[in-house]
Write a protein that holds these residues in place. Structure first.
Motif, PDB file in Angstrom:
ATOM      1  N   GLY A  15       0.773  -1.239   0.000  1.00  9.10           N
ATOM      2  CA  GLY A  15       0.000   0.000   0.000  1.00  9.10           C
ATOM      3  C   GLY A  15       0.802   1.286   0.000  1.00  9.10           C
ATOM      4  N   SER A  16       2.095   1.213  -0.313  1.00  8.95           N
ATOM      5  CA  SER A  16       2.910   2.437  -0.284  1.00  8.95           C
ATOM      6  C   SER A  16       2.961   3.102  -1.658  1.00  8.95           C
ATOM      7  N   PRO A  17       2.645   4.406  -1.710  1.00  9.32           N
ATOM      8  CA  PRO A  17       2.713   5.104  -3.003  1.00  9.32           C
ATOM      9  C   PRO A  17       4.132   5.221  -3.545  1.00  9.32           C
ATOM     10  N   HIS A  20       5.150   1.892  -4.962  1.00  9.88           N
ATOM     11  CA  HIS A  20       4.455   1.767  -6.257  1.00  9.88           C
ATOM     12  C   HIS A  20       5.321   2.308  -7.398  1.00  9.88           C
ATOM     13  N   ARG A  21       6.002   3.428  -7.136  1.00  8.98           N
ATOM     14  CA  ARG A  21       6.860   3.995  -8.190  1.00  8.98           C
ATOM     15  C   ARG A  21       7.868   2.968  -8.691  1.00  8.98           C
ATOM     16  N   VAL A  22       8.475   2.293  -7.754  1.00  8.12           N
ATOM     17  CA  VAL A  22       9.515   1.330  -8.153  1.00  8.12           C
ATOM     18  C   VAL A  22       8.881   0.124  -8.831  1.00  8.12           C
ATOM     19  N   ASP A  38       7.084  -5.082   7.408  1.00  5.58           N
ATOM     20  CA  ASP A  38       6.082  -4.584   8.345  1.00  5.58           C
ATOM     21  C   ASP A  38       6.704  -3.319   8.955  1.00  5.58           C
ATOM     22  N   LEU A  39       6.149  -2.147   8.587  1.00  7.45           N
ATOM     23  CA  LEU A  39       6.784  -0.884   9.008  1.00  7.45           C
ATOM     24  C   LEU A  39       6.676  -0.655  10.518  1.00  7.45           C
ATOM     25  N   ASN A  40       5.788  -1.405  11.175  1.00 12.01           N
ATOM     26  CA  ASN A  40       5.704  -1.289  12.640  1.00 12.01           C
ATOM     27  C   ASN A  40       6.747  -2.154  13.334  1.00 12.01           C
ATOM     28  N   ASN A  41       7.398  -2.977  12.552  1.00  8.45           N
ATOM     29  CA  ASN A  41       8.390  -3.885  13.114  1.00  8.45           C
ATOM     30  C   ASN A  41       9.444  -4.131  12.035  1.00  8.45           C
ATOM     31  N   LYS A  42      10.294  -3.100  11.837  1.00  6.98           N
ATOM     32  CA  LYS A  42      11.205  -3.129  10.688  1.00  6.98           C
ATOM     33  C   LYS A  42      12.246  -4.241  10.824  1.00  6.98           C
ATOM     34  N   SER A  43      12.544  -4.848   9.689  1.00  5.65           N
ATOM     35  CA  SER A  43      13.468  -5.985   9.704  1.00  5.65           C
ATOM     36  C   SER A  43      14.917  -5.512   9.758  1.00  5.65           C
ATOM     37  N   HIS A  53      17.604   6.474   6.412  1.00  9.99           N
ATOM     38  CA  HIS A  53      16.186   6.838   6.552  1.00  9.99           C
ATOM     39  C   HIS A  53      15.323   5.730   7.150  1.00  9.99           C
ATOM     40  N   GLN A  54      15.812   4.475   7.038  1.00  8.00           N
ATOM     41  CA  GLN A  54      15.056   3.321   7.555  1.00  8.00           C
ATOM     42  C   GLN A  54      13.668   3.238   6.923  1.00  8.00           C
ATOM     43  N   LYS A  55      13.601   3.550   5.639  1.00  5.29           N
ATOM     44  CA  LYS A  55      12.315   3.571   4.934  1.00  5.29           C
ATOM     45  C   LYS A  55      12.377   2.705   3.686  1.00  5.29           C
ATOM     46  N   VAL A  56      11.197   2.290   3.233  1.00 11.59           N
ATOM     47  CA  VAL A  56      11.082   1.610   1.945  1.00 11.59           C
ATOM     48  C   VAL A  56      10.669   2.654   0.901  1.00 11.59           C
ATOM     49  N   PRO A  57      10.970   2.448  -0.369  1.00 15.36           N
ATOM     50  CA  PRO A  57      11.583   1.292  -0.990  1.00 15.36           C
ATOM     51  C   PRO A  57      13.111   1.293  -0.942  1.00 15.36           C
ATOM     52  N   VAL A  58      13.652   0.071  -1.006  1.00 14.08           N
ATOM     53  CA  VAL A  58      15.103  -0.127  -1.141  1.00 14.08           C
ATOM     54  C   VAL A  58      15.275  -1.177  -2.232  1.00 14.08           C
ATOM     55  N   GLU A  69      15.562   5.539  -1.877  1.00 13.44           N
ATOM     56  CA  GLU A  69      14.784   6.670  -2.406  1.00 13.44           C
ATOM     57  C   GLU A  69      14.139   6.279  -3.728  1.00 13.44           C
ATOM     58  N   SER A  70      12.813   6.343  -3.741  1.00 12.78           N
ATOM     59  CA  SER A  70      12.070   5.819  -4.887  1.00 12.78           C
ATOM     60  C   SER A  70      12.514   6.403  -6.235  1.00 12.78           C
ATOM     61  N   LEU A  71      12.676   7.719  -6.313  1.00 18.95           N
ATOM     62  CA  LEU A  71      12.995   8.305  -7.622  1.00 18.95           C
ATOM     63  C   LEU A  71      14.427   7.998  -8.048  1.00 18.95           C
ATOM     64  N   PRO A 216      -5.052   2.971  10.112  1.00 20.73           N
ATOM     65  CA  PRO A 216      -4.445   2.995  11.444  1.00 20.73           C
ATOM     66  C   PRO A 216      -3.250   3.954  11.559  1.00 20.73           C
ATOM     67  N   ARG A 217      -2.726   4.412  10.421  1.00 19.69           N
ATOM     68  CA  ARG A 217      -1.582   5.334  10.457  1.00 19.69           C
ATOM     69  C   ARG A 217      -2.041   6.798  10.490  1.00 19.69           C
ATOM     70  N   LYS A 218      -3.376   7.020  10.509  1.00 21.21           N
ATOM     71  CA  LYS A 218      -3.909   8.388  10.434  1.00 21.21           C
ATOM     72  C   LYS A 218      -3.349   9.279  11.550  1.00 21.21           C
TER      73      LYS A 218
HETATM   74  N1  LIG Z   1      11.360  10.006  -0.069  1.00 27.25           N
HETATM   75  C1  LIG Z   1      11.221   8.598   0.182  1.00 27.25           C
HETATM   76  C2  LIG Z   1      10.010   8.345   1.065  1.00 27.25           C
HETATM   77  C3  LIG Z   1      10.036   6.951   1.648  1.00 27.25           C
HETATM   78  C4  LIG Z   1       8.919   6.727   2.657  1.00 27.25           C
HETATM   79  O1  LIG Z   1       8.416   7.696   3.279  1.00 27.25           O
HETATM   80  N2  LIG Z   1       8.554   5.465   2.855  1.00 27.25           N
HETATM   81  C5  LIG Z   1       7.562   5.127   3.871  1.00 27.25           C
HETATM   82  C6  LIG Z   1       6.524   4.167   3.295  1.00 27.25           C
HETATM   83  S1  LIG Z   1       5.378   5.037   2.280  1.00 27.25           S
HETATM   84  C7  LIG Z   1       8.266   4.403   5.009  1.00 27.25           C
HETATM   85  O2  LIG Z   1       9.082   3.551   4.800  1.00 27.25           O
HETATM   86  N3  LIG Z   1       7.907   4.763   6.241  1.00 27.25           N
HETATM   87  C8  LIG Z   1       8.448   4.139   7.412  1.00 27.25           C
HETATM   88  C9  LIG Z   1       8.713   5.114   8.490  1.00 27.25           C
HETATM   89  O3  LIG Z   1       8.500   6.320   8.280  1.00 27.25           O
HETATM   90  O4  LIG Z   1       9.125   4.716   9.556  1.00 27.25           O
HETATM   91  C10 LIG Z   1      11.111   7.871  -1.164  1.00 27.25           C
HETATM   92  O5  LIG Z   1      10.627   8.470  -2.120  1.00 27.25           O
HETATM   93  O6  LIG Z   1      11.533   6.717  -1.241  1.00 27.25           O
END
Ligand SMILES: N[C@@H](CCC(=O)N[C@@H](CS)C(=O)NCC(=O)O)C(=O)O
Length: 232
Positions: A15-17, A20-22, A38-43, A53-58, A69-71, A216-218
């Motif tokens: 469900g991540s926008p 989706h780009r990637v 699972d973003l509530n329990n990152k691997s 950043h500890q964020k997806v996508p990678v 970084e998606s782009l 639930p992330r609202k």
């Molecule tokens: N600028 C980043 C944004 C990445 C991002 O915000 N990913 C969210 C998912 S939509 C995420 O991993 N969030 C986890 C967190 O914030 O802890 C990109 O384009 O890749």
């Protein structure tokens, strides 16, 4: 061994926008394995590969260092693999596409976030700003041209693509109304064509399931908007 033969793995989540780009970069025809976080329990895998950043996508391509970084990933996929070019061939058109993709994520993304997740006058002002920003983006799509990339979906379509599916999702969760047929007919027409594309369709998660996953992330979204408001 050629680059094409090396395994490609995408660390994403449902469900991540930006994931989706990637996924849409599969327009290049690159097969990949999706590893769902699972973003509530990152691997450990995610934390190890995106410690900043500890964020997806990678993206993991063979045993090379991870790409985050998606782009940045979309550009990498475009350059590292054969297949239809996502970026325009002309340097000026490439620079322009990057400019508007950055505008989407910075100025437009920020105003949208505030319009979705704040209240009162701040929300109203951010909604006005968002509509102006969407008009500026719409202005990049010449009358009669199907996609920002021309006849086919390209880099800027991919950068903006989440608007087509997720804008309605976020509007429904927040109650705000930002993109309408009356105010942005060209962008709405583009969104319909984008979502109708065969490859894009394969990467669009079910709308109701996305709403259920993001609802639930609202509170988190609202708290992020509050923090952003103090920095404005
Ligand atoms: N600028 C980043 C944004 C990445 C991002 O915000 N990913 C969210 C998912 S939509 C995420 O991993 N969030 C986890 C967190 O914030 O802890 C990109 O384009 O890749």
């Amino acid at each position: 061994m050629t680059m094409m033969a090396e395994p490609v793995k995408l660390i994403g989540c449902f469900g991540s926008p930006v994931v989706h780009r990637v996924e849409v970069a599969r327009l290049k025809g690159v097969p990949y394995e999706l590893i769902t976080e699972d973003l509530n329990n990152k691997s450990g895998l995610l934390l190890r590969h995106n410690p900043v950043h500890q964020k997806v996508p990678v993206l993991l391509h063979g045993d090379r260092p991870a790409i985050c970084e998606s782009l940045v990933i979309v550009e990498y996929v475009d350059e590292a693999f054969q297949g239809p070019l996502l970026m325009p061939a002309d340097p000026l058109a490439r620079a322009t596409a990057r400019f508007w993709a950055s505008f989407m994520d910075k100025e437009c993304g920020e105003s949208m976030w505030m319009a979705l997740w704040t209240d009162g006058e701040a929300k109203a002002a951010a909604a006005r700003e968002t509509k102006t920003n969407l008009t500026l983006i719409e202005g990049q799509l010449p009358e009669g041209q199907r996609f920002f990339g021309g006849d086919a979906i390209g880099y800027l379509d991919i950068a903006l693509g989440w608007i087509a599916h997720w804008m309605g999702v976020f509007e429904e969760i927040s109650g705000a109304r930002l993109l309408t047929e009356e105010e942005h007919p060209t962008l709405c027409r583009w969104a319909r064509e984008y979502k109708a594309n065969k490859t894009v369709k394969q990467c669009l998660p079910n709308r109701d399931r996305v709403i259920a996953a993001l609802m639930p992330r609202k509170e988190l979204y609202i708290s992020i908007a509050k923090a952003m408001a103090t920095q404005r």
